[in-house]
Design an enzyme around this catalytic site. Structure first.
Site, short mmCIF file in Angstrom:
data_model
loop_
_atom_site.label_atom_id
_atom_site.label_comp_id
_atom_site.label_asym_id
_atom_site.label_seq_id
_atom_site.Cartn_x
_atom_site.Cartn_y
_atom_site.Cartn_z
N ASP A 143 1.73 6.35 1.92
CA ASP A 143 0.92 5.19 2.26
C ASP A 143 -0.51 5.53 1.80
O ASP A 143 -1.11 6.47 2.31
CB ASP A 143 1.02 4.99 3.78
CG ASP A 143 -0.02 4.04 4.36
OD1 ASP A 143 -0.88 3.54 3.61
OD2 ASP A 143 0.04 3.81 5.58
N LYS A 151 4.45 3.14 16.37
CA LYS A 151 3.45 4.12 16.77
C LYS A 151 3.52 4.54 18.24
O LYS A 151 2.72 4.11 19.07
CB LYS A 151 2.05 3.57 16.45
CG LYS A 151 1.91 3.24 14.98
CD LYS A 151 0.54 2.74 14.61
CE LYS A 151 0.42 2.48 13.12
NZ LYS A 151 0.54 1.12 12.67
N ASP A 159 0.81 -1.22 0.00
CA ASP A 159 0.00 0.00 0.00
C ASP A 159 0.84 1.26 0.00
O ASP A 159 0.37 2.31 0.40
CB ASP A 159 -0.97 0.00 1.19
CG ASP A 159 -0.27 -0.17 2.53
OD1 ASP A 159 0.97 -0.22 2.56
OD2 ASP A 159 -0.97 -0.24 3.55
P1 GTP Z 1 -5.64 -1.17 7.85
O1 GTP Z 1 -6.59 -2.21 8.36
O2 GTP Z 1 -6.36 -0.03 7.23
O3 GTP Z 1 -4.59 -0.74 8.81
O4 GTP Z 1 -4.87 -1.80 6.59
P2 GTP Z 1 -4.11 -3.19 6.45
O5 GTP Z 1 -5.00 -4.30 6.85
O6 GTP Z 1 -3.61 -3.24 5.06
O7 GTP Z 1 -2.93 -3.10 7.49
P3 GTP Z 1 -1.55 -2.33 7.35
O8 GTP Z 1 -1.77 -1.08 6.56
O9 GTP Z 1 -0.93 -2.21 8.67
O10 GTP Z 1 -0.71 -3.37 6.50
C1 GTP Z 1 0.52 -3.05 5.89
C2 GTP Z 1 0.70 -3.97 4.71
O11 GTP Z 1 0.75 -5.33 5.15
C3 GTP Z 1 -0.46 -3.90 3.72
O12 GTP Z 1 0.08 -3.97 2.42
C4 GTP Z 1 -1.29 -5.13 4.04
O13 GTP Z 1 -1.95 -5.66 2.89
C5 GTP Z 1 -0.25 -6.12 4.54
N1 GTP Z 1 -0.77 -7.03 5.55
C6 GTP Z 1 -1.32 -6.71 6.76
N2 GTP Z 1 -1.68 -7.83 7.42
C7 GTP Z 1 -1.36 -8.87 6.61
C8 GTP Z 1 -1.50 -10.30 6.74
O14 GTP Z 1 -2.00 -10.83 7.73
N3 GTP Z 1 -1.02 -11.06 5.70
C9 GTP Z 1 -0.46 -10.50 4.59
N4 GTP Z 1 -0.06 -11.32 3.62
N5 GTP Z 1 -0.34 -9.16 4.43
C10 GTP Z 1 -0.77 -8.36 5.44
#
Ligand code: GTP
Length: 360
Positions: free
Chosen positions: A224, A163, A112
């Site tokens: 982001d 954070k 992202d």
């Molecule tokens: P929010 O719920 O809005 O915080 O978004 P998010 O679920 O994408 O979480 P976050 O932005 O913290 O994740 C950072 C990156 O890690 C993103 O590209 C997510 O797709 C990825 N990510 C988060 N959790 C997982 C997971 O359990 N498995 C995988 N494969 N990717 C994950």
């Protein structure tokens, strides 16, 4: 690390994208459209431009959306493989789950972040320092919402803080940009089959063990895209040419606007920069742009105005409506003379009454 190494990447794409709701209820975050291209296409183009063509997608949520939008991404000059978690395994666990497909040194990217970071320079830095795990760092004005990374003068990682709370002192404005270069051997050390955080567990463990790990920084665009305002802002930045990318919007350029096909109505009604998808209709006296993105099949009523706004496919805007600084998802219907502004995000199929005022 040999010269041919670091030509592989893993993209973390398994998050639910809760901050980007309601958009992510309709489409997985990795493939939400940016200038009418699926988001990950920008990351894949960047990787390809830096010689990284073997890409593994670590995913678990709405995988069909991603497959449908990108397939194996041969059209983007890479080969994309999917590794799917049955349960989300977190940022570290997701990478660990795909480790059998990796060799040597691999780029790991959060799925992202929109960036034009010079990955070739990062690879050289990793090599020159004998680093085994390198994090791309970016300076931000207010780092509290991110993971702070402290380094020594040589760039060696000292401390990793996710954070910090409001009462904790801020010791650096350098944050973890979600782009890493890591020896696959180290990734194998993570426990398999359970959720692991790359930020909270993997990196702190490397630092504790004294594994050579570095922070790398270089001037670059970075954002982001995971919140609605950032998602819109990223597209405004792309329209303004603030992001260096070789991925162009679909269609042909015509007076500062990208048109995917002939517009029904006059192109005089479009002021660039703008991106207009296939089969769009623009009514008499309507104004599109500057800074507007219209997905395919949008219909803009007579006298309506769309500026600094992103409309997904099939949005119908009534006569005399005014849309500014907002995001409208697929097939929404905006009533005549409605006014939508100030960071409003409308879910797919939303219906806004005539003369309604939202966010203005
Ligand atoms: P929010 O719920 O809005 O915080 O978004 P998010 O679920 O994408 O979480 P976050 O932005 O913290 O994740 C950072 C990156 O890690 C993103 O590209 C997510 O797709 C990825 N990510 C988060 N959790 C997982 C997971 O359990 N498995 C995988 N494969 N990717 C994950």
């Amino acid at each position: 690390m040999s010269g041919a190494d670091a030509t592989q990447a893993v993209i973390l794409a398994g998050g639910q994208g809760t901050r980007l709701r309601p958009l992510t209820l309709a489409r997985a975050k990795p493939v939400v459209p940016l200038l009418n291209r699926p988001f990950l296409a920008y990351q894949l183009a960047l990787l390809r431009d830096h010689g990284v063509t073997d890409v593994i997608l670590a995913c678990s949520y709405r995988v069909d959306d991603v497959r449908e939008a990108l397939g194996h991404a041969e059209h983007l000059g890479v080969h994309l493989r999917y590794v799917i978690e049955t349960e989300p395994l977190g940022t570290g666990g997701g990478v660990r789950n795909a480790v059998d497909l990796m060799r040597g040194t691999v780029f790991v990217l959060n799925g992202d972040v929109l960036t034009d970071a010079d990955l070739t320079v990062m690879r050289r830095f990793h090599q020159a320092n004998g680093s085994r795990a390198t994090i791309f760092l970016v300076p931000v004005a207010d780092p509290r919402a991110y993971g702070l990374v402290e380094t020594d003068a040589a760039g060696r990682l000292l401390r990793f803080r996710e954070k910090p709370t409001a009462d904790e002192p801020i010791t650096t404005n350098m944050i973890n940009a979600g782009i890493y270069l890591i020896d696959a051997e180290l990734l194998r050390r993570m426990p398999a089959g359970r959720a692991v955080s790359i930020e909270r567990e993997f990196f702190p463990q490397l630092i504790a063990e004294g594994v050579p790990s570095f922070g790398f920084t270089t001037p670059a665009y970075w954002r982001d895209i995971g919140s609605p305002s950032a998602y819109r802002a990223a597209q405004m930045d792309l329209l303004d040419g603030r992001v260096r990318t070789t991925l162009m919007p679909p269609g042909e350029r015509h007076d500062g606007a990208w048109l995917e096909s002939a517009v029904c109505g006059s192109t005089d009604r479009i002021t660039g920069p703008a991106v207009v998808g296939d089969g769009v209709e623009i009514g008499r006296g309507a104004r599109v742009g500057p800074r507007a993105v219209l997905g395919s099949g949008c219909r803009i009523g007579a006298g309506a105005h769309v500026e600094n706004a992103v409309l997904w496919e099939g949005v119908c805007v009534g006569e005399g409506a005014r849309l500014t600084n907002c995001v409208v998802a697929t097939d929404a219907h905006i009533g005549a003379h409605a006014e939508i502004g100030a960071d409003v995000v409308l879910e797919p199929g939303a219906v806004v009454a005539d003369r309604a005022r939202l966010g203005v």
